[in-house]
Design a protein around this motif. Structure first.
Motif, PDB file in Angstrom:
ATOM      1  N   LYS A   1       0.770  -8.753  -3.163  1.00  0.00           N
ATOM      2  CA  LYS A   1      -0.334  -9.430  -2.472  1.00  0.00           C
ATOM      3  C   LYS A   1       0.075  -9.839  -1.065  1.00  0.00           C
ATOM      4  O   LYS A   1      -0.723  -9.769  -0.126  1.00  0.00           O
ATOM      5  CB  LYS A   1      -0.774 -10.651  -3.279  1.00  0.00           C
ATOM      6  CG  LYS A   1      -1.541 -10.304  -4.550  1.00  0.00           C
ATOM      7  CD  LYS A   1      -1.962 -11.539  -5.295  1.00  0.00           C
ATOM      8  CE  LYS A   1      -2.772 -11.181  -6.546  1.00  0.00           C
ATOM      9  NZ  LYS A   1      -3.180 -12.382  -7.312  1.00  0.00           N
ATOM     10  N   LEU A   2       1.328 -10.247  -0.907  1.00  0.00           N
ATOM     11  CA  LEU A   2       1.801 -10.621   0.422  1.00  0.00           C
ATOM     12  C   LEU A   2       1.826  -9.406   1.348  1.00  0.00           C
ATOM     13  O   LEU A   2       1.427  -9.476   2.507  1.00  0.00           O
ATOM     14  CB  LEU A   2       3.205 -11.221   0.327  1.00  0.00           C
ATOM     15  CG  LEU A   2       3.321 -12.656  -0.176  1.00  0.00           C
ATOM     16  CD1 LEU A   2       4.786 -13.036  -0.327  1.00  0.00           C
ATOM     17  CD2 LEU A   2       2.634 -13.626   0.774  1.00  0.00           C
ATOM     18  N   ILE A   3       2.307  -8.269   0.830  1.00  0.00           N
ATOM     19  CA  ILE A   3       2.390  -7.054   1.649  1.00  0.00           C
ATOM     20  C   ILE A   3       0.997  -6.552   2.009  1.00  0.00           C
ATOM     21  O   ILE A   3       0.692  -6.293   3.172  1.00  0.00           O
ATOM     22  CB  ILE A   3       3.159  -5.947   0.913  1.00  0.00           C
ATOM     23  CG1 ILE A   3       4.607  -6.379   0.661  1.00  0.00           C
ATOM     24  CG2 ILE A   3       3.154  -4.661   1.742  1.00  0.00           C
ATOM     25  CD1 ILE A   3       5.381  -5.414  -0.195  1.00  0.00           C
ATOM     26  N   VAL A   4       0.140  -6.407   0.998  1.00  0.00           N
ATOM     27  CA  VAL A   4      -1.218  -5.899   1.224  1.00  0.00           C
ATOM     28  C   VAL A   4      -1.986  -6.841   2.138  1.00  0.00           C
ATOM     29  O   VAL A   4      -2.678  -6.418   3.072  1.00  0.00           O
ATOM     30  CB  VAL A   4      -1.966  -5.714  -0.111  1.00  0.00           C
ATOM     31  CG1 VAL A   4      -3.427  -5.359   0.155  1.00  0.00           C
ATOM     32  CG2 VAL A   4      -1.298  -4.625  -0.941  1.00  0.00           C
ATOM     33  N   GLY A   5      -1.841  -8.148   1.883  1.00  0.00           N
ATOM     34  CA  GLY A   5      -2.523  -9.125   2.728  1.00  0.00           C
ATOM     35  C   GLY A   5      -2.041  -9.065   4.157  1.00  0.00           C
ATOM     36  O   GLY A   5      -2.826  -9.183   5.103  1.00  0.00           O
ATOM     37  N   GLY A   6      -0.711  -8.841   4.337  1.00  0.00           N
ATOM     38  CA  GLY A   6      -0.166  -8.751   5.679  1.00  0.00           C
ATOM     39  C   GLY A   6      -0.632  -7.505   6.403  1.00  0.00           C
ATOM     40  O   GLY A   6      -0.988  -7.552   7.577  1.00  0.00           O
TER      41      GLY A   6
ATOM     42  N   PRO B   1       0.806  -1.228   0.000  1.00  0.00           N
ATOM     43  CA  PRO B   1       0.000   0.000   0.000  1.00  0.00           C
ATOM     44  C   PRO B   1       0.839   1.278   0.000  1.00  0.00           C
ATOM     45  O   PRO B   1       0.286   2.371   0.073  1.00  0.00           O
ATOM     46  CB  PRO B   1      -0.793  -0.117   1.293  1.00  0.00           C
ATOM     47  CG  PRO B   1       0.143  -0.853   2.214  1.00  0.00           C
ATOM     48  CD  PRO B   1       0.861  -1.844   1.341  1.00  0.00           C
ATOM     49  N   PHE B   2       2.171   1.146  -0.115  1.00  0.00           N
ATOM     50  CA  PHE B   2       3.048   2.323  -0.087  1.00  0.00           C
ATOM     51  C   PHE B   2       3.140   2.934  -1.499  1.00  0.00           C
ATOM     52  O   PHE B   2       2.530   3.964  -1.751  1.00  0.00           O
ATOM     53  CB  PHE B   2       4.419   1.935   0.456  1.00  0.00           C
ATOM     54  CG  PHE B   2       4.349   1.043   1.663  1.00  0.00           C
ATOM     55  CD1 PHE B   2       3.938   1.541   2.892  1.00  0.00           C
ATOM     56  CD2 PHE B   2       4.654  -0.314   1.577  1.00  0.00           C
ATOM     57  CE1 PHE B   2       3.852   0.727   4.008  1.00  0.00           C
ATOM     58  CE2 PHE B   2       4.578  -1.137   2.681  1.00  0.00           C
ATOM     59  CZ  PHE B   2       4.170  -0.624   3.898  1.00  0.00           C
ATOM     60  N   ALA B   3       3.910   2.333  -2.372  1.00  0.00           N
ATOM     61  CA  ALA B   3       4.025   2.756  -3.780  1.00  0.00           C
ATOM     62  C   ALA B   3       4.298   4.258  -3.904  1.00  0.00           C
ATOM     63  O   ALA B   3       3.696   4.941  -4.731  1.00  0.00           O
ATOM     64  CB  ALA B   3       2.762   2.369  -4.549  1.00  0.00           C
ATOM     65  N   TYR B   4       5.235   4.759  -3.096  1.00  0.00           N
ATOM     66  CA  TYR B   4       5.482   6.202  -3.078  1.00  0.00           C
ATOM     67  C   TYR B   4       6.061   6.710  -4.403  1.00  0.00           C
ATOM     68  O   TYR B   4       5.811   7.857  -4.791  1.00  0.00           O
ATOM     69  CB  TYR B   4       6.420   6.549  -1.917  1.00  0.00           C
ATOM     70  CG  TYR B   4       5.823   6.248  -0.561  1.00  0.00           C
ATOM     71  CD1 TYR B   4       4.520   6.652  -0.259  1.00  0.00           C
ATOM     72  CD2 TYR B   4       6.541   5.566   0.419  1.00  0.00           C
ATOM     73  CE1 TYR B   4       3.953   6.380   0.979  1.00  0.00           C
ATOM     74  CE2 TYR B   4       5.986   5.284   1.659  1.00  0.00           C
ATOM     75  CZ  TYR B   4       4.685   5.695   1.936  1.00  0.00           C
ATOM     76  OH  TYR B   4       4.125   5.417   3.153  1.00  0.00           O
ATOM     77  N   TYR B   5       6.846   5.877  -5.076  1.00  0.00           N
ATOM     78  CA  TYR B   5       7.401   6.281  -6.373  1.00  0.00           C
ATOM     79  C   TYR B   5       6.287   6.508  -7.392  1.00  0.00           C
ATOM     80  O   TYR B   5       6.233   7.549  -8.059  1.00  0.00           O
ATOM     81  CB  TYR B   5       8.370   5.208  -6.872  1.00  0.00           C
ATOM     82  CG  TYR B   5       8.728   5.335  -8.336  1.00  0.00           C
ATOM     83  CD1 TYR B   5       9.708   6.227  -8.765  1.00  0.00           C
ATOM     84  CD2 TYR B   5       8.081   4.557  -9.300  1.00  0.00           C
ATOM     85  CE1 TYR B   5      10.028   6.346 -10.120  1.00  0.00           C
ATOM     86  CE2 TYR B   5       8.395   4.665 -10.645  1.00  0.00           C
ATOM     87  CZ  TYR B   5       9.374   5.562 -11.042  1.00  0.00           C
ATOM     88  OH  TYR B   5       9.678   5.678 -12.385  1.00  0.00           O
TER      89      TYR B   5
END
Length: 289
Positions: free
Chosen positions: A149-154, A22-26
Motif C-alpha cells: 500500500k505504501l509503494i502503490v500509494g507513493g 505495481p511491479f510484482a515481476y516474480y
C-alpha cells in the motif's frame, strides 16, 4: 557502507521489484508461465494461505504462484537459511533502515527486554490453529500488504488505503516495533509467521553438513561485541563471557559476519555450525594443517 551491506541493500531493492505491486515481476512471470491470469500484487504471492490450506486439508492448486512460492521458501530456508528475510524482504528492511536515522538513546531494545522466541512461536502457533477455532488470522497484521500500500500509494500519489484500520499495522510495523526499536526488526522478531517458519526450518537444516549456516570459532573471538550491536534481530548476545546465538530468531542477514574483524563468524557448510561440540573439531582440523 561495505560491499556486503551494499549487496544486502540491492537485494531488498530487487525484492521490492520482484514481489510488490505495481511491479510484482516474480508473480507476473510465474503466473504467465503457468498459463493463468497474470498475478499483479502481493496477495498472489501470499505464503500464509497455502500453508493454512495444507494444514486444514482445503483444496488447493499445486501449480499456483502461492504454493510454488511456499515450496521455494521452505526449500531455500532449509538449504541456506532465512535468506528471504535477510536479503529480499523489503517490508522487513524498510523499518530496519529507517530506524538508523533515530538516535539509539530513543530506541527500545525489545529483544533484550522480552525474549522474542516464545512470543514469536506462540503467535505462529496461534496463527496455525486459528482456522480450527474461530477463523483464520492469515491477513491480520500483514506487513507485506502494508508495504505494498505504501509503494502503490507513493507511485499513484494516493494515500487513501492508509486511512483505515490498516494504520494499526503501520504503527506497530513502522513505529513501535520499527523505527523506535533497536535494530528496527521488532515486528519481524515477534509478529511475522513467515519469518518464524523460515527460522524453524533453518534450525533443522543447520544440523546437516551440506547446508549453509553461520559458523563460529570461539578461540578467534575477542569479545568486541560488534556482532551483538549490529544484529538487527537480537539473535546474538554476550552472556557469562561467551557469545550466544539464537538460531530461532536469526534471518541470516550476515551483518555479524560483516563486522567481525577476526573472522570468528562465517557463513558456510559444516556440521551444526554454532554448536560448541563442533568447535573442538574445527580447532583440531586447523591444527593439523
Amino acid at each position: 557502507m561495505n560491499m556486503q551491506q551494499i549487496k544486502r541493500f540491492l537485494g531488498y531493492f530487487i525484492g521490492m521489484l520482484l514481489f510488490f505491486a505495481p511491479f510484482a515481476y516474480y508473480q507476473k512471470a510465474l503466473s504467465t508461465w503457468l498459463g493463468g491470469p497474470q498475478a499483479t500484487d502481493i496477495h498472489e504471492f501470499c505464503l500464509r494461505i497455502p500453508l493454512l490450506n495444507l494444514l486444514t486439508g482445503k483444496s488447493m492448486e499445486i501449480l499456483s504462484v502461492g504454493f510454488i512460492s511456499l515450496f521455494l521458501l521452505v526449500s531455500v530456508a532449509f538449504l541456506f537459511g532465512p535468506v528471504f528475510c535477510g536479503r529480499f524482504c523489503a517490508s522487513g528492511a524498510l523499518p530496519e533502515y529507517l530506524s538508523k536515522f533515530l538516535p539509539n538513546k530513543y530506541k527500545i531494545d525489545w529483544q533484550k527486554s522480552v525474549n522474542p522466541v516464545p512470543i514469536r512461536y506462540g503467535f505462529f502457533i496461534g496463527y496455525l490453529i486459528s482456522p480450527f477455532l474461530a477463523g483464520s488470522i492469515a491477513c491480520a497484521l500483514c506487513n507485506y500488504n502494508m508495504m505494498e500500500k505504501l509503494i502503490v500509494g507513493g507511485v499513484q500519489g494516493d494515500i487513501g488505503p492508509l486511512l483505515s484500520t490498516a494504520i494499526i499495522t503501520a504503527i506497530l510495523w513502522l513505529g513501535i516495533f520499527g523505527i523506535m526499536a533497536k535494530g528496527g526488526r521488532g515486528f519481524c522478531s515477534y509478529l511475522c509467521p513467515v519469518g518464524a517458519l523460515q527460522s524453524a526450518i533453518h534450525s533443522l537444516g543447520a544440523r546437516i553438513g551440506f547446508t549453509y549456516k553461520l559458523r563460529f570459532i570461539e578461540r578467534k573471538c575477542v569479545a568486541c561485541k560488534q556482532c551483538v550491536k549490529q544484529c538487527p534481530m537480537g539473535a546474538l548476545s554476550y552472556q557469562d563471557g561467551a557469545l550466544s546465538y539464537e538460531i530461532y530468531n536469526c534471518i541470516t542477514c550476515r551483518q555479524c559476519e560483516t563486522v567481525c574483524s577476526k573472522k570468528a563468524i562465517s557463513y558456510g557448510t559444516g556440521e551444526r555450525g554454532w554448536q560448541k561440540e563442533c568447535l573442538s573439531k574445527d580447532v583440531a582440523l586447523e591444527s593439523t594443517k
